[in-house]
Enzyme design. Structure first.
Site, short mmCIF file in Angstrom:
data_model
loop_
_atom_site.label_atom_id
_atom_site.label_comp_id
_atom_site.label_asym_id
_atom_site.label_seq_id
_atom_site.Cartn_x
_atom_site.Cartn_y
_atom_site.Cartn_z
N GLY A 30 -12.32 2.56 9.09
CA GLY A 30 -11.05 2.95 9.53
C GLY A 30 -11.17 2.97 11.17
CD GLU A 71 -16.53 0.09 1.55
OE1 GLU A 71 -17.38 0.23 0.81
OE2 GLU A 71 -16.15 1.04 1.68
N PRO A 72 -14.98 -2.60 6.87
CG PRO A 72 -15.55 -4.10 8.55
CD PRO A 72 -16.15 -3.31 7.57
NE ARG A 108 0.15 -1.45 8.86
CZ ARG A 108 -0.06 -0.79 10.29
NH1 ARG A 108 0.67 -1.48 11.25
NH2 ARG A 108 -0.70 0.16 10.51
CE1 TYR A 112 0.50 4.17 5.75
CE2 TYR A 112 0.45 2.00 6.24
CZ TYR A 112 0.05 2.92 5.43
OH TYR A 112 -0.42 2.69 4.45
CB CYS A 168 21.04 -2.65 0.33
SG CYS A 168 22.50 -1.80 0.21
CD GLU A 169 16.26 2.09 0.39
OE1 GLU A 169 15.39 2.75 0.93
OE2 GLU A 169 15.94 1.96 -1.23
CE1 TYR A 180 -4.61 -1.87 3.93
CE2 TYR A 180 -4.92 -1.68 6.17
CZ TYR A 180 -5.33 -1.63 4.72
OH TYR A 180 -6.46 -1.05 4.74
#
Length: 403
Positions: free
Chosen positions: A220, A261-262, A300, A304, A330-331, A358
């Site tokens: 993280g 675990e990067p 993202r 986010y 279409c949003e 991501y």
């Protein structure tokens, strides 16, 4: 403009947009930063969190660098094996999966971390001879956005640290072996102290388990999203962590492997997303740069609130103007609002930096749009590692209605 040595504009012209481009040299640099930061820990292992970017060529590259894999689904395990990793180089840490999936991964010979009491009891009852790890929820709030903070008390992930007596009861009643403890507090951790605080909880828990082989502290670590942004001080973290881990090993009385675990930390800064400007539209309140892409390719910013730096590759010395960069979905799919970018014209190519994590892995076929291609810049040359999708890809698993 970005200082990358990768010829992004040339690649956009060669492979067409939308396009993801990754720089292997940046991945290697980030990987080596972690290796060097934790060099004082003898038994240290990096497992790349492949959910960040799971293209087979990228997995192969991590294999070359000496990494293992962190996986969260049976399909990720299968991709890792397909890319050349051996079962003992892969760790499976799922959340809320079926016992059929647990059994399938176990039969592939891959080690797993269990994150709920029900599955722990099931494994101990049916497969007591198979060692497993336990994912602990330390109840520590970390991570930038609520969707990526996973170690707090309301999180669905892990077994509460306050439920350790139940974990021990299951272990003793079934005779199973718990050979590791795992935690992951969330992404975008900036405060080294928060990470060390959560680690302290895992160290204390570990002292209550006999014969642990591994402590897995997740990752993280935050990356910088611009020149003035901040990132996790990996070097300081490695130094402080090595001191504390050495004390733990002394207290525990036997050697234990340390694993991290990067994911984003390793690949985010290596990636660029390239999109073409379909048009520039001025309204009464905004100037929109309309792209041949949308949140079907890079979600993202919408999911986010991620602020990816955006550069105009076609007009790198142009006058800076304010644009709201939007997609063709279409949003409402706004990549950036009122952002200062080099003057934009129809046909220009824009580059989104820090797009290696991501981005493609969360892409979809929403609005029946095709997923983009991927290119890896490797040893001074471009390699196409995934082709643009076609209409045939879109319909290959669909069938006509039959009367």
């Amino acid at each position: 403009m970005s200082t990358t040595q990768v010829p992004l504009l040339e690649l956009a012209e060669t492979y067409s947009c939308p396009l993801y481009v990754y720089d292997a040299a940046v991945i290697e640099k980030q990987y080596n930063r972690l290796v060097n930061a934790f060099a004082d820990i003898a038994d240290f292992r990096i497992h790349y969190a492949m959910k960040a970017l799971s293209s087979v060529a990228i997995l192969q590259y991590f294999k070359q660098l000496g990494s293992g894999l962190d996986t969260v689904s049976l399909q990720e395990v299968q991709l890792g094996l397909h890319a050349g990793f051996s079962p003992d180089e892969i760790v499976f840490t799922p959340s809320g999966v079926s016992t059929d999936e647990l059994e399938a991964v176990m039969r592939l010979g891959v080690s797993m971390n269990i994150d709920n009491l029900k599955d722990l009891e099931w494994m101990g009852t049916h497969y007591p001879e198979v060692p497993v790890g336990v994912r602990i929820n330390p109840h520590v709030m970390a991570g930038g956005h609520a969707n990526i903070s996973v170690g707090h008390i309301d999180s669905k992930f892990g077994i509460s640290v306050h439920q350790l007596p139940l974990v021990h009861r299951i272990r003793q009643n079934t005779g199973m072996t718990i050979h590791g403890l795992h935690m992951h507090t969330g992404s975008d951790i900036l405060d080294v102290g928060v990470f060390l605080h959560a680690a302290e909880i895992l160290f204390e828990a570990a002292l209550t388990f006999p014969d642990l082989a591994c402590l897995d502290f997740g990752s993280g670590f935050k990356v910088a999203y611009g020149a003035n942004d901040t990132e996790t001080d990996i070097e300081e973290l490695g130094r402080l962590f090595a001191e504390r881990f050495a004390q733990f090993v002394t207290d525990y009385g036997q050697s234990v492997k340390l694993m991290i675990e990067p994911g984003k930390f390793l690949v985010s800064e290596s990636g660029y997303f390239l999109a073409k400007v379909n048009g520039v539209k001025q309204t009464t309140s905004s100037v929109f740069a309309q792209l041949d892409s949308g949140f079907n390719h890079l979600i993202r910013p919408m999911l986010y609130g991620a602020q990816h730096p955006i550069y105009n590759l076609s007009n790198q010395e142009g006058k800076m103007r304010f644009y709201t960069v939007v997609g063709y979905i279409c949003e409402t799919d706004t990549f950036a609002a009122n952002r200062k970018i080099e003057e934009i014209h129809e046909g220009d190519i824009l580059a989104f930096a820090n797009a290696g994590a991501y981005g493609f892995s969360m892409a979809s076929n929403y609005n029946s749009r095709y997923k983009p291609a991927e290119v890896l810049w490797y040893k001074g040359k471009a390699q196409l590692i995934r082709a643009h999708e076609t209409f045939e890809d879109l319909i290959k698993n669909q069938f006509f209605l039959k009367d």
